[in-house]
Design an enzyme around this catalytic site. Structure first.
Site, mmCIF file in Angstrom:
data_model
loop_
_atom_site.group_PDB
_atom_site.id
_atom_site.type_symbol
_atom_site.label_atom_id
_atom_site.label_comp_id
_atom_site.label_asym_id
_atom_site.label_seq_id
_atom_site.Cartn_x
_atom_site.Cartn_y
_atom_site.Cartn_z
ATOM 1 C CE1 TYR A 137 13.020 -1.316 4.757
ATOM 2 C CE2 TYR A 137 13.692 -2.348 3.044
ATOM 3 C CZ TYR A 137 12.895 -1.607 3.483
ATOM 4 O OH TYR A 137 11.579 -1.455 3.032
ATOM 5 C CE LYS A 141 8.810 -2.843 5.023
ATOM 6 N NZ LYS A 141 7.595 -2.037 5.387
#
Length: 324
Positions: A137, A141
């Site tokens: 994640y 990102k």
């Protein structure tokens, strides 16, 4: 002004859509699923997937501004799934914005893009991305954020906001997961130390997103930059968790587990889930243990000085309202 909100049915997206409608904007939501809340708001709805370039190109036609909130979140999952949504999806959106002559793209990033698993105490935007990201994640990102910021140009302005641990009315992630784990009776404190963390109330984030849109014209120096957005008041992580648990009528977490044992247990669980190809998230992960056992709070002076951001203090409001 015509505004497109990707992920318009999610926690952040829906709150943003509601505020934009209240302010009189012509709002369109782009998401993969239908959301009944949109029917009451009378918002325009486009169903589509960021992985389909033609669908996002079509959605961007005639828009003036895009708020990009669609993202894959979580502590667990395949790198490809995170990469497809967070990186490729963002790349497709940038192409669609440029092709359609959209003037502004405001990206909801995450403060976790700079998290390396160690303490972050009062750091500002000068801190770089970690050489070894702690999760799929955070790594995807970070790449998506860099794509957005590098696309900034005179005719296509971009900006990224980095909230941390977003909570508030309508939360579908943070608070429900904490309460669910507390109800199981298995929640334990890893180690004996408590750590300071930043959180971001949803209303503060929405205020910051709207300020960003405004300041991109008034103060062009903010374009092409990322800004930490928090409540500006770090809290002890277990005070925060126990307040949430108390609001659900549950007793506070008092039992502890040695940090090395918690980390080893998480590693075993992750290996077990990986080998058996289990897609659901393990009860605990190493990333979660790292976050519970480190300081992570941020200097928001840049947002205050350049965006005019002034966080509202929600520290004394209680969290009972979040469960209604």
């Amino acid at each position: 002004m015509r505004v497109l909100v990707t992920g318009g049915g999610g926690f952040v997206g829906l709150a943003l859509v509601q505020r934009l409608i209240e302010l009189g904007y012509d709002v369109t939501s782009f998401s993969r699923s239908l959301h009944t809340e949109h029917f009451d708001l009378k918002v325009k709805i486009i169903r589509g997937d960021l992985m389909n370039p033609s669908e996002i190109h079509s959605a961007c036609k005639g828009m003036d501004v895009v708020f990009h909130n669609a993202t894959k979140v979580g502590f667990w999952g395949s790198y490809r799934d995170f990469y497809n949504t967070n990186v490729l999806g963002t790349s497709h959106l940038i192409d669609a914005c440029i092709h359609n002559g959209i003037s502004k793209l405001i990206y909801t990033s995450s403060a976790s893009v700079v998290y390396s698993g160690t303490d972050l105490e009062g750091v500002n935007e000068s801190i770089g991305y970690p050489s070894k990201p702690v999760s799929h994640y955070t790594s995807t990102k970070a790449v998506a954020e860099q794509l957005v910021l590098s696309a900034n140009a005179e005719t296509f302005k971009t900006i990224a906001l980095r909230p941390h641990l977003i909570w508030g009315p309508g939360d579908t992630q943070l608070l429900p997961k904490i309460i669910q784990r507390a109800k199981s009776g298995k929640l334990r404190k890893p180690g004996n130390k408590d750590h300071l963390i930043d959180t971001t109330h949803i209303n503060n984030l929405i205020n910051a997103l709207l300020l960003a849109m405004k300041k991109m014209d008034e103060n062009p120096i903010v374009c092409g930059k990322a800004f930490f957005i928090t409540n500006g008041k770090p809290v002890l992580v277990w005070d925060f968790i126990n307040e949430i648990i108390h609001s659900a009528g549950l007793p506070p977490v008092q039992k502890t587990i040695p940090k090395p044992l918690a980390f080893f247990t998480a590693w075993i669980l992750e290996r077990f889930y990986f080998l058996l190809c289990i897609k659901s998230e393990p009860y605990i992960t190493r990333f979660l243990i790292q976050e519970l056992c480190s300081h992570h709070w941020f200097d928001i002076s840049a947002a205050k000085n350049l965006l005019g951001y002034t966080p509202i203090d929600y520290s004394n409001c209680g969290v009972e309202m979040l469960l209604n």
